[in-house]
Design an enzyme around this catalytic site. Structure first.
Site, PDB file in Angstrom:
ATOM      1  N   ASN A   1      41.992  26.971  31.836  1.00 14.36           N
ATOM      2  CA  ASN A   1      41.874  26.753  33.251  1.00 14.36           C
ATOM      3  C   ASN A   1      40.577  25.528  33.524  1.00 14.36           C
ATOM      4  O   ASN A   1      41.035  24.859  34.047  1.00 14.36           O
ATOM      5  CB  ASN A   1      41.627  27.884  34.031  1.00 14.36           C
ATOM      6  CG  ASN A   1      43.114  28.881  33.905  1.00 14.36           C
ATOM      7  OD1 ASN A   1      43.953  28.445  33.614  1.00 14.36           O
ATOM      8  ND2 ASN A   1      43.001  29.863  34.575  1.00 14.36           N
TER       9      ASN A   1
ATOM     10  N   LYS B   1      44.768  38.950  42.163  1.00 12.02           N
ATOM     11  CA  LYS B   1      45.534  38.881  43.447  1.00 12.02           C
ATOM     12  C   LYS B   1      47.137  39.507  43.396  1.00 12.02           C
ATOM     13  O   LYS B   1      47.566  39.668  44.347  1.00 12.02           O
ATOM     14  CB  LYS B   1      45.933  37.454  43.836  1.00 12.02           C
ATOM     15  CG  LYS B   1      46.653  36.558  42.758  1.00 12.02           C
ATOM     16  CD  LYS B   1      47.019  35.085  43.036  1.00 12.02           C
ATOM     17  CE  LYS B   1      47.839  34.527  42.105  1.00 12.02           C
ATOM     18  NZ  LYS B   1      47.991  33.036  42.527  1.00 12.02           N
TER      19      LYS B   1
ATOM     20  N   HIS C   1      36.683  32.258  34.280  1.00 10.83           N
ATOM     21  CA  HIS C   1      36.599  33.124  33.018  1.00 10.83           C
ATOM     22  C   HIS C   1      37.582  32.778  32.083  1.00 10.83           C
ATOM     23  O   HIS C   1      37.383  32.818  30.824  1.00 10.83           O
ATOM     24  CB  HIS C   1      36.725  34.544  33.689  1.00 10.83           C
ATOM     25  CG  HIS C   1      38.254  34.791  33.545  1.00 10.83           C
ATOM     26  ND1 HIS C   1      38.863  34.646  34.736  1.00 10.83           N
ATOM     27  CD2 HIS C   1      39.012  35.521  32.919  1.00 10.83           C
ATOM     28  CE1 HIS C   1      40.142  35.153  34.917  1.00 10.83           C
ATOM     29  NE2 HIS C   1      40.325  35.570  33.568  1.00 10.83           N
TER      30      HIS C   1
ATOM     31  N   LYS D   1      46.661  40.475  53.387  1.00  9.39           N
ATOM     32  CA  LYS D   1      47.119  41.834  52.818  1.00  9.39           C
ATOM     33  C   LYS D   1      45.720  42.613  52.733  1.00  9.39           C
ATOM     34  O   LYS D   1      45.848  43.899  52.711  1.00  9.39           O
ATOM     35  CB  LYS D   1      47.310  41.820  51.325  1.00  9.39           C
ATOM     36  CG  LYS D   1      48.609  41.089  51.091  1.00  9.39           C
ATOM     37  CD  LYS D   1      49.189  40.885  49.734  1.00  9.39           C
ATOM     38  CE  LYS D   1      50.557  40.538  49.523  1.00  9.39           C
ATOM     39  NZ  LYS D   1      50.634  39.053  49.931  1.00  9.39           N
TER      40      LYS D   1
ATOM     41  N   LEU E   1      52.857  29.009  48.759  1.00 16.87           N
ATOM     42  CA  LEU E   1      53.889  28.501  48.176  1.00 16.87           C
ATOM     43  C   LEU E   1      53.514  27.829  46.923  1.00 16.87           C
ATOM     44  O   LEU E   1      52.772  26.933  46.708  1.00 16.87           O
ATOM     45  CB  LEU E   1      54.812  27.508  49.102  1.00 16.87           C
ATOM     46  CG  LEU E   1      55.429  27.933  50.307  1.00 16.87           C
ATOM     47  CD1 LEU E   1      56.078  26.790  51.018  1.00 16.87           C
ATOM     48  CD2 LEU E   1      56.544  28.985  49.958  1.00 16.87           C
ATOM     49  N   GLY E   2      54.354  28.423  45.747  1.00 14.93           N
ATOM     50  CA  GLY E   2      53.923  27.761  44.675  1.00 14.93           C
ATOM     51  C   GLY E   2      52.516  28.243  43.715  1.00 14.93           C
ATOM     52  O   GLY E   2      52.701  27.848  42.623  1.00 14.93           O
TER      53      GLY E   2
ATOM     54  N   LYS F   1      40.084  43.383  48.760  1.00 10.17           N
ATOM     55  CA  LYS F   1      39.904  42.302  49.598  1.00 10.17           C
ATOM     56  C   LYS F   1      38.902  42.631  50.967  1.00 10.17           C
ATOM     57  O   LYS F   1      38.135  41.787  51.344  1.00 10.17           O
ATOM     58  CB  LYS F   1      40.803  41.259  49.827  1.00 10.17           C
ATOM     59  CG  LYS F   1      41.620  40.780  48.513  1.00 10.17           C
ATOM     60  CD  LYS F   1      40.488  39.739  47.656  1.00 10.17           C
ATOM     61  CE  LYS F   1      40.533  38.469  48.171  1.00 10.17           C
ATOM     62  NZ  LYS F   1      39.464  37.467  47.405  1.00 10.17           N
TER      63      LYS F   1
END
Length: 642
Positions: A322, A375, A318, A417, A456-457, A429
């Site tokens: 990106n 998230k 969206h 989660k 990570l990251g 989720k």
């Protein structure tokens, strides 16, 4: 020196050495007194022997090698070429010599063979020895200006780094090795001593004034590396690491590849390995849709999927920036100009059913990786209805289109989660997982989910936040001293997602064996040390208190789910729970009519219908976090998720 002149000089040297070897063989055979008839025989045979040897040396590439880097491989080539040439010369010798009177004694040929190997091999090796001597002499002259280096690991990788340091005219003075294998202590590797092990590393660094320790143990697991790094960090030396075993096998290791230790080097397990052949079968020459294509997971999915030669990749996100950035990167790094039609950038929102339907109608994707989602735990607690619209209704729209247009596979990117969720994000989720499990029962499309821990990251995750806080001089904020999390790298998580698609039969929730969990406060301390600072001295660590929706311990499976093994030793399948079919179908009808929660209370009712024990915890603005050192959460809006 030009290549032609270099070869000519080498040939001239070889010709002289061959003749010296032949004459020396006669001297040795006759104790220094050679009969005149054998001297005449030598003069007849020497030109022939020399020519055969030089041709053999050419055939075996002895003139195309850099002898200043000579090793066992080069010396083996010398031995082989000399032996074959000597065999040919022996045939010539027997053919030319008369039956009754040989031009030379036959024993001379054996001595000649040994001396030729010695002289030709020695001449090559002398270049290497001279270069090594010159290197050590230069270092001894410049030793006061160079930094002292210690290699941790006296094995194959350590020897490669040692050779690289010797071959590089930098400012490094190699002191020696340390290794935890007691049988190696006091021995030498490539002329450098194995000084000790981790128990006396502090003394070694101090006594030898070591400025840098290079970890050369690419096959060790993350837990061992973490223990060694912790020991090395107690010294004043900088700690660097060699890349992984794959790079070592491929021969990609150079001085430039040695880098600072990263957090992913310290994970308590081996990296995930995938079945490339199985992946190829279901992606190659297929139309692949990746939703959330510009996000942390989605963009890595694009990078890995494109390497399996799909017919098209639809990059759906969206956010136009990106989409633009990932398309530009893929065009630059992975495909040529003739294949630009492989990429289809699409700026759409998964919450818009008509937009999603139009994408499927236009391109008919066969494989879908659904990574589009909200998230951030804390943000979704503040905006719960948005979590339902994006994570549940958006998933339903893409899954519904996949079923309607007969896609082959649909892979949902989920999270740990979702297990016994305490946050709106995790609960949303889990509901999304239930939806696709229900749809799989009535569809020819294989619907599966992949559940893993923290990445990570990834954007908004704890590692980039800690890096930013350390760069700003602190403090580093941790929500609770007891908080632990499972971690994996972005490439690992994406490999799991792709592998799950290959293994999918339909309805599964795939779970990765993620090894040992990591305490967040230990992660913070390690990152501070890796940045060259001392925790609590140079950079403060502040305990802010657990916020609404956060759990101290994440889980990969609920007690009811259990687990089944798969053929992949690191991937498991959660056993399906009983689903409330009527509730799910009513929810799907509501979404079809654009009915979804619009407020906190409606969201609470929606989630509790699926998860009766779930509670939305409203933040108490008056409550202050309990900690060693506290700050107000309202002043720390950067700590989005752990």
């Amino acid at each position: 020196m030009s290549r032609v002149i270099r070869i000519a000089v080498l040939m001239l040297v070889d010709a002289v050495l061959i003749n010296i070897a032949l004459y020396s063989a006669l001297l040795l055979r006759f104790d220094g007194h050679i009969p005149s008839n054998f001297i005449e025989g030598q003069m007849i045979l020497a030109p022939i022997f020399t020519m055969v040897f030089l041709l053999a040396f050419f055939a075996f590439g002895l003139y195309n090698r850099l002898w200043e880097y000579a090793s066992i491989g080069e010396l083996t080539s010398v031995f082989t070429s000399v032996t074959i040439a000597m065999g040919i010369n022996s045939v010539v010798f027997m053919y030319i010599s008369s039956p009754g009177g040989y031009l030379l004694p036959r024993s001379v040929m054996i001595i000649f063979w040994v001396l030729t190997i010695f002289l030709i091999g020695g001449s090559r090796l002398s270049w290497r020895l001279f270069r090594d001597y010159a290197f050590r002499y230069r270092n001894s002259q410049n030793g006061s200006n160079g930094r002292n280096v210690l290699i941790y690991g006296a094995g194959d990788a350590g020897s490669i780094i040692c050779k690289e340091l010797k071959n590089t005219s930098g400012d490094s003075n190699l002191i020696g090795f340390i290794d935890d294998d007691p049988t190696k202590k006091n021995y030498k590797l490539l002329g450098y001593p194995v000084i000790g092990d981790r128990t006396n590393i502090n003394d070694i660094v101090r006594d030898y004034q070591v400025a840098e320790i290079i970890l050369a143990m690419p096959s060790q697991d993350g837990k061992t590396i973490r223990e060694i790094v912790e020991v090395c960090q107690q010294t004043a030396a900088t700690v660097k690491i060699l890349p992984g075993m794959y790079d070592l096998i491929e021969g990609n290791v150079t001085i430039n590849e040695i880098r600072e230790v990263k957090i992913e080097d310290l994970l308590g397990r081996d990296p995930v390995k995938v079945d490339l052949e199985a992946i190829c079968d279901y992606i190659q020459d297929k139309v692949v849709l990746i939703t959330g294509a510009g996000g942390s997971i989605g963009s890595e999915l694009c990078r890995q999927v494109i390497q399996f030669n799909p017919r098209k990749i639809i990059l759906l996100d969206h956010c136009e920036n990106n989409v633009y950035e990932i398309e530009l990167e893929l065009q630059r790094e992975y495909i040529d100009c003739s294949s630009l039609d492989v990429l289809v950038p699409v700026v759409k929102d998964v919450r818009d059913w008509n937009a999603v339907k139009n994408v499927f109608q236009t391109y008919s994707p066969e494989v879908i990786f659904h990574a589009a989602a909200h998230k951030h735990v804390y943000l979704m607690e503040q905006n719960p209805e948005e979590a339902i619209k994006n994570n549940v209704m958006g998933t339903y729209h893409v899954a519904k289109a996949a079923e309607l247009f007969k896609s082959e596979k649909f892979v949902l990117v989920s999270t740990d989660k979702a297990v016994n969720p305490t946050s709106v994000m995790g609960a949303s989720k889990r509901v999304a997982e239930m939806l696709i499990q229900h749809m799989d029962k009535h569809s020819k499309t294989s619907f599966v989910a992949v559940r893993f821990g923290n990445v990570l990251g990834s954007r908004g995750s704890v590692v980039p936040l800690f890096k930013k806080q350390i760069a700003e001089g602190g403090p580093v904020t941790v929500t609770d001293e007891k908080m632990i999390r499972y971690f994996m790298t972005i490439p690992e998580s994406v490999q799991l997602i792709i592998q799950a698609g290959a293994m999918a039969k339909g309805g599964e929730i795939f779970v990765l064996d993620m090894g040992d969990p990591v305490k967040i406060i230990d992660l913070a301390k390690t990152m501070i040390k890796l940045s060259g600072f001392e925790p609590y001295k140079d950079i403060e660590i502040v305990i802010t208190g657990k916020r609404p929706g956060e759990k101290l311990y994440e889980e990969l499976l609920s007690a009811e789910e259990g687990v089944n093994a798969t053929f992949h030793k690191r991937i498991f399948v959660a056993k399906p729970n009983g689903l409330n079919t009527r509730l799910i179908e009513d929810t799907m009808k509501s979404f079809d009519n654009c009915i979804h929660p619009q407020s906190l209370e409606e969201t609470r009712c929606f989630l509790q219908a699926f998860l009766p024990s779930f509670q939305i915890i409203e933040e108490n603005k008056e409550q202050k976090p309990t900690s060693i050192k506290t700050i107000d959460n309202s002043q720390d809006k950067q700590e989005l998720t752990i």
